[in-house]
Each structure stands twice: as structure tokens, then as C-alpha cells.
Scaffold this motif. Structure first.
Motif, PDB file in Angstrom:
ATOM      1  N   PRO A  86       0.807  -1.232   0.000  1.00 27.27           N
ATOM      2  CA  PRO A  86       0.000   0.000   0.000  1.00 27.27           C
ATOM      3  C   PRO A  86       0.837   1.278   0.000  1.00 27.27           C
ATOM      4  N   ASP A  87       2.030   1.236   0.612  1.00 23.18           N
ATOM      5  CA  ASP A  87       2.887   2.428   0.627  1.00 23.18           C
ATOM      6  C   ASP A  87       3.797   2.510  -0.603  1.00 23.18           C
ATOM      7  N   ASN A  88       3.672   1.531  -1.509  1.00 25.13           N
ATOM      8  CA  ASN A  88       4.457   1.489  -2.747  1.00 25.13           C
ATOM      9  C   ASN A  88       5.962   1.316  -2.524  1.00 25.13           C
ATOM     10  N   LEU A  89       6.366   0.926  -1.338  1.00 28.34           N
ATOM     11  CA  LEU A  89       7.791   0.753  -1.057  1.00 28.34           C
ATOM     12  C   LEU A  89       8.324  -0.605  -1.496  1.00 28.34           C
ATOM     13  N   ASN A  90       7.441  -1.601  -1.565  1.00 32.54           N
ATOM     14  CA  ASN A  90       7.865  -2.943  -1.925  1.00 32.54           C
ATOM     15  C   ASN A  90       6.933  -3.547  -2.971  1.00 32.54           C
ATOM     16  N   ALA A  91       7.510  -4.359  -3.842  1.00 29.07           N
ATOM     17  CA  ALA A  91       6.737  -5.184  -4.757  1.00 29.07           C
ATOM     18  C   ALA A  91       7.021  -6.636  -4.419  1.00 29.07           C
ATOM     19  N   TYR A  92       5.990  -7.469  -4.477  1.00 27.84           N
ATOM     20  CA  TYR A  92       6.107  -8.889  -4.171  1.00 27.84           C
ATOM     21  C   TYR A  92       5.815  -9.673  -5.443  1.00 27.84           C
ATOM     22  N   VAL A  93       6.748 -10.552  -5.807  1.00 28.82           N
ATOM     23  CA  VAL A  93       6.693 -11.200  -7.111  1.00 28.82           C
ATOM     24  C   VAL A  93       6.662 -12.714  -6.944  1.00 28.82           C
ATOM     25  N   VAL A  94       5.688 -13.358  -7.590  1.00 29.35           N
ATOM     26  CA  VAL A  94       5.645 -14.818  -7.621  1.00 29.35           C
ATOM     27  C   VAL A  94       6.819 -15.314  -8.457  1.00 29.35           C
ATOM     28  N   THR A  95       7.646 -16.184  -7.868  1.00 29.17           N
ATOM     29  CA  THR A  95       8.741 -16.822  -8.597  1.00 29.17           C
ATOM     30  C   THR A  95       8.627 -18.333  -8.392  1.00 29.17           C
ATOM     31  N   ASP A  96       9.664 -19.044  -8.686  1.00 31.66           N
ATOM     32  CA  ASP A  96       9.654 -20.502  -8.606  1.00 31.66           C
ATOM     33  C   ASP A  96       9.715 -20.960  -7.154  1.00 31.66           C
ATOM     34  N   LYS A  98       8.968 -19.344  -4.543  1.00 32.26           N
ATOM     35  CA  LYS A  98       9.288 -18.273  -3.605  1.00 32.26           C
ATOM     36  C   LYS A  98       8.519 -17.009  -3.980  1.00 32.26           C
ATOM     37  N   ILE A  99       8.457 -16.091  -3.027  1.00 32.82           N
ATOM     38  CA  ILE A  99       7.974 -14.735  -3.304  1.00 32.82           C
ATOM     39  C   ILE A  99       9.176 -13.803  -3.170  1.00 32.82           C
ATOM     40  N   ALA A 100       9.572 -13.188  -4.267  1.00 36.34           N
ATOM     41  CA  ALA A 100      10.688 -12.241  -4.234  1.00 36.34           C
ATOM     42  C   ALA A 100      10.198 -10.897  -3.709  1.00 36.34           C
ATOM     43  N   ILE A 101      11.008 -10.252  -2.880  1.00 40.20           N
ATOM     44  CA  ILE A 101      10.683  -8.932  -2.335  1.00 40.20           C
ATOM     45  C   ILE A 101      11.566  -7.906  -3.026  1.00 40.20           C
ATOM     46  N   ILE A 102      10.933  -6.931  -3.658  1.00 39.92           N
ATOM     47  CA  ILE A 102      11.638  -5.907  -4.421  1.00 39.92           C
ATOM     48  C   ILE A 102      11.519  -4.558  -3.719  1.00 39.92           C
ATOM     49  N   ASP A 103      12.645  -3.908  -3.476  1.00 40.11           N
ATOM     50  CA  ASP A 103      12.668  -2.536  -2.988  1.00 40.11           C
ATOM     51  C   ASP A 103      12.415  -1.630  -4.190  1.00 40.11           C
ATOM     52  N   THR A 104      11.263  -0.938  -4.201  1.00 34.53           N
ATOM     53  CA  THR A 104      10.887  -0.159  -5.385  1.00 34.53           C
ATOM     54  C   THR A 104      11.621   1.177  -5.485  1.00 34.53           C
ATOM     55  N   VAL A 105      12.242   1.625  -4.400  1.00 31.21           N
ATOM     56  CA  VAL A 105      13.037   2.853  -4.471  1.00 31.21           C
ATOM     57  C   VAL A 105      14.386   2.567  -5.118  1.00 31.21           C
ATOM     58  N   THR A 107      14.954  -0.301  -6.708  1.00 32.10           N
ATOM     59  CA  THR A 107      14.654  -1.254  -7.790  1.00 32.10           C
ATOM     60  C   THR A 107      15.628  -2.429  -7.794  1.00 32.10           C
ATOM     61  N   VAL A 108      15.730  -3.076  -6.635  1.00 29.27           N
ATOM     62  CA  VAL A 108      16.541  -4.284  -6.505  1.00 29.27           C
ATOM     63  C   VAL A 108      15.783  -5.287  -5.628  1.00 29.27           C
ATOM     64  N   GLN A 109      16.077  -6.577  -5.823  1.00 23.25           N
ATOM     65  CA  GLN A 109      15.534  -7.585  -4.938  1.00 23.25           C
ATOM     66  C   GLN A 109      16.319  -7.569  -3.636  1.00 23.25           C
ATOM     67  N   THR A 110      15.598  -7.486  -2.515  1.00 24.23           N
ATOM     68  CA  THR A 110      16.251  -7.411  -1.209  1.00 24.23           C
ATOM     69  C   THR A 110      16.107  -8.691  -0.400  1.00 24.23           C
ATOM     70  N   ASP A 111      15.075  -9.485  -0.676  1.00 31.82           N
ATOM     71  CA  ASP A 111      14.834 -10.681   0.131  1.00 31.82           C
ATOM     72  C   ASP A 111      13.830 -11.560  -0.604  1.00 31.82           C
ATOM     73  N   TYR A 112      13.492 -12.696   0.007  1.00 32.08           N
ATOM     74  CA  TYR A 112      12.459 -13.559  -0.555  1.00 32.08           C
ATOM     75  C   TYR A 112      11.774 -14.316   0.573  1.00 32.08           C
ATOM     76  N   ILE A 113      10.607 -14.856   0.277  1.00 32.33           N
ATOM     77  CA  ILE A 113       9.850 -15.689   1.211  1.00 32.33           C
ATOM     78  C   ILE A 113       9.782 -17.081   0.611  1.00 32.33           C
ATOM     79  N   GLU A 114      10.328 -18.069   1.312  1.00 33.87           N
ATOM     80  CA  GLU A 114      10.381 -19.445   0.820  1.00 33.87           C
ATOM     81  C   GLU A 114       9.045 -20.135   1.070  1.00 33.87           C
ATOM     82  N   LEU A 115       8.432 -20.679   0.007  1.00 27.14           N
ATOM     83  CA  LEU A 115       7.129 -21.332   0.129  1.00 27.14           C
ATOM     84  C   LEU A 115       7.113 -22.710  -0.533  1.00 27.14           C
ATOM     85  N   ARG A 116       8.263 -23.231  -0.857  1.00 27.02           N
ATOM     86  CA  ARG A 116       8.320 -24.465  -1.642  1.00 27.02           C
ATOM     87  C   ARG A 116       7.707 -25.662  -0.912  1.00 27.02           C
TER      88      ARG A 116
END
Length: 386
Positions: A86-96, A98-105, A107-116
Motif C-alpha cells: 500500500p505504501d508502494n515501497l515494496n513489490a512482491y513477485v511470484v517466482t519458482d 518463492k515470493i521475491a521482495i523488491i525494494d521499489t526505491v 529497484t533491486v531484490q532485497t529478500d524472498y519468502i520461501e514457500l516451496r
């Protein structure tokens, strides 16, 4: 197309001819924009093709020119669906897995959430709570359809809700699309049958606080995508012919199997959880809704149908090009970005002026199989050009 637009198109397509020219364009952009500072919303375009695996970040509306490529976010495995905090600071992306966490300021991936472990076969889509603290993930754990709740701070799953088998006990459901109401209390999940004969779909309405299914609305055919109005009162679902079967792999939709035509658009009244009306449609494509919720745009092959969400009436206009796949609408509701495929398999991006209903320009040499187009406003986008 005007002479000016054609000149811009030719100039821009030449700049995009190869990666070296992309680098040149990035350097040119820095002459106009200070690093990390953009005057306009940015567009994130996910490309899950195995030979690409990146998100393109662009400034889509700067000046009179086609979008300015800013950079690529690489190192992702099959990036597909994207949601923004909601604050537009992060984008969350479905990957293989995992969910990749993107810092939108930055514009780099900073972390991920493992869901395998919880989604063994397929993560389909995701949504975010209005307070930005939870992610909701739909996908498959083996043959079991799940809606998982993820606490973003701890990066752990806090709830797992098994989604209903709406047709029969012997025909498991596959989750296809997800919407979260603006108050964060309910979710709607578009479900399909795993087996294709007969192939039906349904919309599950879910109480997120109590983690239970409130209702299942059976749909007249095969639902593909869905959008919800910002007030949470309506949902719009394009219905395809019965033969449509997506390929549930890491690359999102199977483009070869997405050729069945849309036969109507179902309007769901979410205040009563019933089908309100259906609107006839013809073509193959996608759906998007404006930020103010006043209009929905259905992309169907060579036409865009404009739906007035107040009256649920529709009109349409033709667009050039071939096999269109995705549509995104700029935050101001003035332009639509489309992805399409030429005969050689290359990816083009026509940009449509939604007021004049004319193509403004086409950006060429895009990576194939763009799966998602998302607009966002990182805090730096509020600054002016230097």
C-alpha cells in the motif's frame, strides 16, 4: 499514427535493438533524471520465459516519447504475478516456489519468502492486506488447492485454508485468480476444475478473519482472470469457451492453449454474492480496471471493450496488431499498455490512448511472454526531474 509518433517509434525501436543500446539509453536517461528519482509512476513488466527471467522497470509516461527503460531486475526464476504494498515501497513477485521482495526505491531484490514446502507444484497469484502486513497466496500443494496467509515481518505462513472442490470430490480444484476486498476482511478466489471435460469454474468467497469459505458461486463456463472494483462491491470475470486449459507450471499461462475465445464477461455482485449480469464478448485476452474503478477494459484479440462499472454497459473499439495477451492501464486511466506476439514470436508493446482510442506507438524488441504489467508510485516518483 501521426508522423511525430512514427518518428518516435522508429527512434525508440532502434535504441532497443540490442543490450548495448539499452545501456546507452539508460545513460541518456540519467542526463534527464537524477539516479533513483522519477517524475512519473513506474511500470514493472514480468517476463517468466526461461531465457529471460527478469522484470523490466520503465518510466511509462515521461514526455511525449515511448517508455524509458530504467533497468532490469534479474536473477529471478520465472517471475510472473506482482502485487505492490500500500505504501508502494515494496513489490512482491511470484517466482519458482518463492515470493521475491523488491525494494521499489532502489529497484533491486532485497529478500524472498520461501514457500516451496507448502506449494509443491504451483504458486498462481498473490494479494496483500490493506495494512501491508500480510500476503495471501493461492496455489497447489500437490493436488490440494490452498489459500495461505503469510506474515510479511516473519516471512512465515500463519494460516493454510484448503479451497473447496466445487464440482465433485473426484475433480480437484485449481486456483486461478485472487482478489482482496479493500477492508481486508474477505477474499475471492477463482477456481477451475483440474480435469478438462467438462470444464467449469467457480468463485469462492472467503472470510479471512475466521479462515472459512462463506460461499461458492458457480460460473457459466471457464473463468480466466478477475478484477475487483476498489470499493469491493463488484468483480468482473471473463468467461472462455470450455476448451481453455492453462498449463500450471512456473511460467504462468500456456500461451499455446490460451486461444479459446471469451464468450462473455460475468459481473459478480459481492454485496449479495450472486451473478449480477453477463455481457457478451468475443476474442482472446485479458482484463484491467482503472484505479478509480469507473471503467474496466477487456482486451480481446483485436478489440478493447470498455465497461462502465456504474451501469455495466459496454462499448468497444478496434486496435491494430495480432495476438494480444496482457493489458495494463496507467494510474491516471489515460493509456493502456498491451503485450502481443508477432509471427516470429517476438514481443511487442502497443500503447493505446484510451481517450482518442488510437495507438500512440509500439515499443519493439521486448522479451517474450510478458505475464504481468503493474504500475506503481515509489516515493521517489513524487520528486520532480532534476
Amino acid at each position: 499514427m501521426t508522423g511525430k509518433s512514427l518518428t518516435h517509434k522508429m527512434r525508440f525501436m532502434k535504441l532497443f535493438d540490442n543490450k548495448i543500446n539499452k545501456s546507452v539509453l539508460a545513460i541518456l536517461c540519467c542526463g534527464f533524471i537524477s539516479c533513483g528519482t522519477y517524475a512519473n509512476p513506474l511500470v514493472y513488466i514480468a517476463n517468466p520465459n526461461p531465457t529471460v527471467n527478469l522484470i523490466e522497470v520503465e518510466d511509462p509516461v515521461r514526455g511525449d516519447y515511448p517508455p524509458y527503460w530504467i533497468q532490469n531486475i534479474e536473477g529471478l526464476n520465472y517471475p510472473s504475478y506482482i502485487c505492490v504494498s500500500p505504501d508502494n515501497l515494496n513489490a512482491y513477485v511470484v517466482t519458482d516456489g518463492k515470493i521475491a521482495i523488491i525494494d521499489t526505491v532502489k529497484t533491486v531484490q532485497t529478500d524472498y519468502i520461501e514457500l516451496r514446502k507448502d506449494f509443491t507444484n504451483h504458486i498462481r497469484q498473490l494479494g496483500i492486506s490493506p495494512d501491508g502486513k500480510k500476503l495471501y497466496i493461492i496455489g497447489l500443494n500437490w493436488d490440494q488447492a490452498l489459500l495461505a496467509t503469510v506474515d510479511i515481518a516473519s516471512k512465515t505462513i500463519t494460516n493454510r485454508l484448503v479451497l473447496p472442490e466445487f464440482q465433485s470430490k473426484n475433480n480437484s480444484s485449481v486456483p486461478e485468480a485472487l482478489g482482496i476486498t479493500p477492508d481486508g476482511k474477505r477474499a475471492i478466489v477463482l477456481l477451475k476444475q483440474k480435469d478438462r471435460d467438462p470444464m467449469n469454474s467457480a468463485l469462492a468467497v472467503i472470510d479471512l478473519d475466521n479462515q472459512k469459505v462463506l460461499d461458492v458461486i458457480k460460473l457459466p463456463g471457464v473463468g480466466h482472470r478477475l478484477v475487483m472494483t476498489p470499493d469491493g462491491k463488484k468483480a468482473y470475470i471473463p468467461i472462455h469457451d470450455g476448451g481453455y486449459v492453462p498449463d500450471y507450471d512456473n511460467e504462468g499461462d500456456d500461451l499455446l492453449n490460451s486461444g479459446d475465445t471469451i464468450r462473455n464477461l460475468v459481473v459478480i455482485d459481492l454485496t449479495t454474492d450472486t451473478i449480477k449480469t453477463t455481457l457478451p464478448m468475443v476474442g482472446v485476452g485479458d482484463i484491467a480496471i482503472t484505479n478509480d474503478g469507473k471503467k474496466a477494459y477487456v482486451l480481446a484479440t483485436d478489440r478493447i471493450t470498455v465497461v462502465d462499472t456504474a451501469t455495466d454497459t459496454a462499448s468497444s473499439f478496434s486496435i491494430p496488431g495480432g495476438k494480444h495477451h496482457r493489458i495494463g492501464v496507467t494510474p491516471d486511466g489515460k493509456k493502456a499498455f498491451l503485450t502481443e506476439y508477432d509471427e516470429d514470436g517476438g514481443n511487442l508493446m502497443p500503447v493505446i490512448d484510451l481517450t482518442s482510442q488510437q495507438e500512440l506507438y509500439t515499443v519493439g524488441d521486448r522479451s517474450p511472454f510478458s505475464e504481468c504489467i503493474v504500475f506503481l508510485n515509489p516515493p521517489s516518483a513524487k520528486k520532480s526531474h532534476s
